[in-house]
Design an enzyme around this catalytic site. Structure first.
Site, PDB file in Angstrom:
ATOM      1  CG  HIS A 115      -2.088  -0.781   1.095  1.00  0.00           C
ATOM      2  ND1 HIS A 115      -2.621  -1.789   2.314  1.00  0.00           N
ATOM      3  CD2 HIS A 115      -2.769  -1.452  -0.023  1.00  0.00           C
ATOM      4  CE1 HIS A 115      -3.449  -2.492   1.571  1.00  0.00           C
ATOM      5  NE2 HIS A 115      -3.612  -2.500   0.403  1.00  0.00           N
ATOM      6  CD  GLU A 118      -0.675   0.394   4.575  1.00  0.00           C
ATOM      7  OE1 GLU A 118      -0.229  -0.704   4.486  1.00  0.00           O
ATOM      8  OE2 GLU A 118      -2.133   0.361   4.612  1.00  0.00           O
ATOM      9  CG  HIS A 261      -0.171  -3.988   5.014  1.00  0.00           C
ATOM     10  ND1 HIS A 261      -0.834  -3.677   3.960  1.00  0.00           N
ATOM     11  CD2 HIS A 261       0.305  -5.283   4.648  1.00  0.00           C
ATOM     12  CE1 HIS A 261      -0.820  -4.458   2.958  1.00  0.00           C
ATOM     13  NE2 HIS A 261      -0.042  -5.364   3.391  1.00  0.00           N
ATOM     14  CD  GLU A 320      -2.590  -3.709   8.811  1.00  0.00           C
ATOM     15  OE1 GLU A 320      -2.019  -2.737   8.716  1.00  0.00           O
ATOM     16  OE2 GLU A 320      -3.299  -4.279   7.707  1.00  0.00           O
TER      17      GLU A 320
HETATM   18 ZN   LIG Z   1      -2.138  -1.897   4.063  1.00  0.00          ZN
END
Ligand SMILES: [Zn+2]
Length: 350
Positions: A115, A118, A261, A320
């Site tokens: 992403h 990120e 992420h 994350e």
């Molecule tokens: Zn992500």
């Protein structure tokens, strides 16, 4: 000074390269070797520490594609045992680098910046590459982890930036006169503020692209056309970036993968009950070293780790990192680092 026992077929040149030191430095540390061509298996030689230990990866605002390439080049020069290759190219033709560390049979894969906003995950992985290589070259441990041992048993493959075009867009580095920029501008409703952009340059969410109940994901997701986030594309693996990482994954035999992420200090570890039993044991250890929370299932499909778990039935994780609104400020870097360093090391060790 560390010691190395010469194995069959090894030359001084191999050994110097393996430890990331200059051949001359190796000869200086082993004055008893008269003829470098005549080293014998079983012979014990001295491995000096590399003379230079400068810091290469400096976490900073707008650390993007060019900064990554420059640092990879410097890391390769300083630590010649690091191998850098490419897994393919982006929509705009940027090469997507992969870094190999270690020479063991067991293969492990980490990636970052699926992403675009990120991108701090790229800096975390780059810093890890540096510190892991530095520890190996100097024969030091990181915490209680024996890095020499990890290098001998494991080959770690890191793709620090899966989505370079997207990262450049978020950081305001795509030339405004390009067709790609103009298309992205339209997808972004005319706003030049791309901080909310997760997708690749043509508005496809790369982590919604994998053939793991992709149709279900399509019916669930709000975006039915190119969008800054959550558009799965018009077919699985329609984008060169997701295709590159899928083909790369298929051409290896990964025992474990983790995709990094940034959203919420959580580790996702399950997928529709297809994950192996050991995933739970491993995530427990990842939680212990990071303080992050383990989450088994979410209402989501077609992600990279979903696909890996589904097709290989091996441990796959989405980690994350950090808290707050993306892109996370670089000021959070060292705080996040202190939590993910254990995840990086444990994932290689388990
Ligand atoms: Zn992500």
């Amino acid at each position: 000074m560390i010691k190395h026992t010469v194995k069959k077929g090894e030359t001084l040149y191999n050994i110097a390269k393996k430890y990331g030191i200059n051949l001359n430095a190796l000869l200086v540390a082993n004055s008893s070797i008269r003829n470098p061509a005549l080293i014998q298996p079983g012979q014990v030689i001295n491995i000096p520490r590399p003379a230079v230990q400068r810091t290469i990866v400096i976490p900073r605002e707008s650390y993007g594609y060019d900064e990554m390439l420059n640092d990879l080049q410097s890391l390769e020069e300083l630590y010649p045992f690091i191998e850098v290759n490419s897994i393919g190219s982006t929509v705009m033709g940027r090469s997507i680098p992969v870094v190999k560390l270690g020479h063991g049979k067991k293969e492990v894969h980490y990636n970052g910046s699926f992403h675009a906003n990120e991108w701090i995950t790229t800096v975390l992985l780059m810093k890890f590459i540096e510190n892991y290589a530095k520890a190996y070259a100097s024969g030091k441990k990181i915490g209680s982890f024996n890095i020499q041992g990890l290098f001998d048993t494991t080959s770690l493959w890191i793709v620090p930036m899966v989505n370079p075009d997207g990262v450049q867009l978020v950081q305001g580095k795509i030339a405004t006169n390009t067709k790609a920029y103009q298309t992205a501008l339209m997808i972004n409703s005319g706003s030049r503020d791309f901080r909310g952009w997760k997708a690749n340059i043509r508005g496809v969410d790369l982590n919604d692209q994998f053939p793991a109940h992709w149709e279900t994901e399509v019916s669930r997701r709000a975006a039915s056309a190119p969008s800054p986030q959550n558009y799965p594309g018009n077919a699985p693996l329609s984008e060169p970036e997701s295709r590159a990482i899928a083909e790369f994954t298929q051409s290896h035999n990964f025992r474990l993968v983790s995709a990094f992420h940034t959203q919420g200090e959580e580790i996702y570890w399950g997928y529709r009950g297809l994950e192996p039993n050991e995933s739970q044991l491993i995530v427990t250890r990842l939680v212990e070293v990071s303080g992050y929370e383990a989450v088994r299932y979410v209402e989501s499909d077609a992600g990279y780790k979903d696909w890996f778990i589904q097709d290989w039935r091996r441990p796959g994780f989405t980690v994350e990192c950090g808290l707050g609104v993306n892109p996370l400020p670089i000021a959070q870097f060292w705080d996040i680092w202190s939590k993910v360093i254990g995840i990086f090391l444990m994932g290689i060790y388990v």
